[in-house]
Design a protein around this motif. Structure first.
Motif, PDB file in Angstrom:
ATOM      1  N   ALA A   9      51.916  39.755  25.852  1.00  0.00           N
ATOM      2  CA  ALA A   9      51.331  40.524  24.755  1.00  0.00           C
ATOM      3  C   ALA A   9      52.040  40.230  23.440  1.00  0.00           C
ATOM      4  CB  ALA A   9      51.399  42.020  25.078  1.00  0.00           C
ATOM      5  N   ARG A  10      53.360  40.137  23.482  1.00  0.00           N
ATOM      6  CA  ARG A  10      54.102  39.826  22.263  1.00  0.00           C
ATOM      7  C   ARG A  10      53.760  38.417  21.767  1.00  0.00           C
ATOM      8  NH1 ARG A  10      58.198  43.048  20.654  1.00  0.00           N
ATOM      9  NH2 ARG A  10      59.212  41.291  19.601  1.00  0.00           N
TER      10      ARG A  10
ATOM     11  N   TYR B  31      53.941  43.032  34.639  1.00  0.00           N
ATOM     12  CA  TYR B  31      54.631  43.584  33.480  1.00  0.00           C
ATOM     13  C   TYR B  31      54.701  42.558  32.351  1.00  0.00           C
ATOM     14  CZ  TYR B  31      57.741  46.074  30.426  1.00  0.00           C
ATOM     15  OH  TYR B  31      58.258  46.702  29.321  1.00  0.00           O
ATOM     16  N   GLY B  32      54.837  41.290  32.701  1.00  0.00           N
ATOM     17  CA  GLY B  32      54.844  40.257  31.679  1.00  0.00           C
ATOM     18  C   GLY B  32      53.578  40.239  30.846  1.00  0.00           C
TER      19      GLY B  32
ATOM     20  N   ALA C 203      57.240  46.973  25.866  1.00  0.00           N
ATOM     21  CA  ALA C 203      55.834  46.571  25.937  1.00  0.00           C
ATOM     22  C   ALA C 203      55.269  46.422  24.527  1.00  0.00           C
ATOM     23  CB  ALA C 203      55.037  47.607  26.723  1.00  0.00           C
ATOM     24  N   ALA C 204      54.102  45.793  24.442  1.00  0.00           N
ATOM     25  CA  ALA C 204      53.353  45.691  23.189  1.00  0.00           C
ATOM     26  C   ALA C 204      51.887  45.930  23.508  1.00  0.00           C
ATOM     27  CB  ALA C 204      53.549  44.328  22.532  1.00  0.00           C
ATOM     28  N   GLU C 205      51.143  46.418  22.548  1.00  0.00           N
ATOM     29  CA  GLU C 205      49.717  46.725  22.737  1.00  0.00           C
ATOM     30  C   GLU C 205      48.878  45.730  21.939  1.00  0.00           C
ATOM     31  OE1 GLU C 205      46.469  47.306  23.685  1.00  0.00           O
ATOM     32  OE2 GLU C 205      47.577  48.987  24.558  1.00  0.00           O
TER      33      GLU C 205
ATOM     34  N   ARG D  26      46.698  31.574  28.697  1.00  0.00           N
ATOM     35  CA  ARG D  26      47.597  32.707  28.494  1.00  0.00           C
ATOM     36  C   ARG D  26      46.785  33.990  28.597  1.00  0.00           C
ATOM     37  NH1 ARG D  26      51.443  31.993  24.005  1.00  0.00           N
ATOM     38  NH2 ARG D  26      53.056  31.898  25.626  1.00  0.00           N
ATOM     39  N   VAL D  27      47.253  34.924  29.429  1.00  0.00           N
ATOM     40  CA  VAL D  27      46.546  36.182  29.632  1.00  0.00           C
ATOM     41  C   VAL D  27      47.496  37.335  29.345  1.00  0.00           C
ATOM     42  CG1 VAL D  27      45.264  37.634  31.248  1.00  0.00           C
ATOM     43  CG2 VAL D  27      45.087  35.137  31.409  1.00  0.00           C
TER      44      VAL D  27
END
Length: 426
Positions: free
Chosen positions: A339-340, A332-333, A73-75, A293-294
């Motif tokens: 997110a990335r 999850y995407g 994941a990325a924040e 894009r979300v």
């Protein structure tokens, strides 16, 4: 991030340590397509993926039996300068040493959840000046090799006589190492002028823009889309909870304008942040249907805006699935691939040649992982950087006899302890 780069690559100053060239073998990992595989990592990348038991390694081996292996994941929306400050007596301290301590602890907390890269908004100006930003940048340097932390410089004012100092400070912030510029235009007496000034600095230094907005004013969003449409590497806005309160026709038109301008929305399913007033989540399905894009972020992490914020990307994905109606893969995407992409990071797949940014969560399928995401193993730049292990224990009873069990070490019971029973690794 290099100032003249069109595709930002954190850390911004290129100061990341070289990835460990020692190989690491992740064995018997389950993938989302149902396969069980071995994955060999070398030099910060995935070197090979083969059927379980087929790969060897001269380095360490981690047995991932019982784990689902995912891209990490990325924040994309943290607030490092205020994180973990909710329990502070009195006003929040912005002393550099306090900000650095909180930012470091918050980053490590989110790393343990599975976010190997983070984008953190940091306020600049007022009496604090650039102190909080320097503290977050120092935290970033201390975290080299563990997580990639990117700072967003957030000035309060950029127009008029009062905004002149903010504009000069924003330019200094980028020179110091802030990799993104942002802010909340609605706080400036001239919101359009604020955006124009911000976009000018972004274009001058080749950095992205990440703005706070409630998104409840279609006309204002339309102007923002018109101004930002040609900027590269692009403009991100969020949390946009106000879009959910618009009449359907207005919401659809606004989503179409955002998509046409190539803008990205970062929603905050876990409760928002101090940069906006409205709570709730953006209409993710509507935005995605329009081609926007979300991504999903965590927002406030136990500060005054959300004293119970967890900063957990898997919780954000869970909420997108359970309340937002997204399929588990889409949810999850939003906290990984999308997110990335928002953060300008390279794509990650569990395939040879891709970056070794991975998250292993105990479970067999993605839906179950989002439901009970307890035990986790986090891989950053090809090495294990965090582990979280959860164990549930039940006393002996007829109801517990059919539970899946895992052997527990023999040890004498402690005085007053309940009878030993089945152990379930979660």
């Amino acid at each position: 991030m290099s100032a003249d780069s069109k595709q930002p690559q954190p850390p911004e100053d290129g100061a990341a340590t070289t990835a460990d060239s020692t190989s690491l073998l992740l064995s018997h990992a389950r993938l989302t397509d149902g396969r069980t595989v071995d994955v060999r990592l070398v030099g910060g990348r995935i070197e090979a993926v083969g059927t379980a038991g087929s790969l060897t390694s001269t380095g360490a081996r981690v047995d991932l039996s019982g784990y689902l292996l995912l891209p990490a994941a990325a924040e994309p929306h943290a607030h490092a300068d205020t994180a973990l400050s909710a329990d502070t007596p009195g006003p929040v301290s912005y002393a550099p040493e306090e900000v650095q301590r909180r930012a470091t602890e918050a980053t490590l907390l989110q790393l343990g959840h599975g976010a190997t890269a983070l984008r953190a908004h940091v306020r600049i100006g007022d009496v604090q000046g650039l102190g909080p930003l320097e503290a977050v940048l120092q935290a970033r340097r201390s975290l080299r090799g563990l997580a990639d932390l990117t700072a967003v410089a957030v000035p309060r004012l950029l127009t008029g006589a009062a905004g002149a100092d903010g504009l000069a400070m924003l330019r200094d912030a980028v020179k110091m190492g802030a990799g993104v510029v942002g802010g909340r235009p609605d706080l400036d007496p001239d919101p359009a002028g604020y955006v124009e000034a911000l976009l000018g600095v972004a274009a001058e230094h080749g950095v992205p823009v990440d703005l706070h907005t409630d998104g409840d004013d279609p006309a204002r969003l339309a102007r923002l889309a018109a101004m930002a449409g040609g900027l590269r590497p692009g403009v991100t806005i969020g949390p946009c909870a106000g879009l959910s309160r618009l009449p359907p026709d207005a919401a659809h038109r606004t989503a179409d304008r955002l998509a046409a301008a190539g803008m990205t929305v970062v929603c905050l399913p876990q409760g928002g942040c101090g940069g906006t007033e409205l709570r709730g989540a953006a209409p993710v399905r509507l935005l995605r249907a329009a081609g926007v894009r979300v991504a999903a972020g965590s927002g406030a992490l136990r500060d005054v805006a959300n004293p119970v914020g967890r900063g957990d990307p898997l919780e954000a994905a869970y909420l997108l699935a359970s309340l937002g109606g997204l399929a588990p893969q889409e949810a999850y995407g939003a906290v990984s691939a999308e997110a990335r992409a928002v953060m300008g990071l390279p794509e990650v797949r569990v395939e040879a040649g891709f970056p070794a940014e991975l998250l292993a969560v105990r479970g067999e399928r993605l839906a179950g992982v989002l439901s009970l995401a307890y035990s986790r193993i986090v891989v950053h730049r090809g090495r294990v950087v965090a582990r979280t292990s959860a164990v549930r224990e039940y006393c002996d009873s007829a109801a517990a006899l059919d539970l899946p069990r895992q052997a527990r070490p023999e040890r004498p019971p402690e005085p007053g302890s309940p009878p030993a029973g089945p152990v379930v690794r979660s």
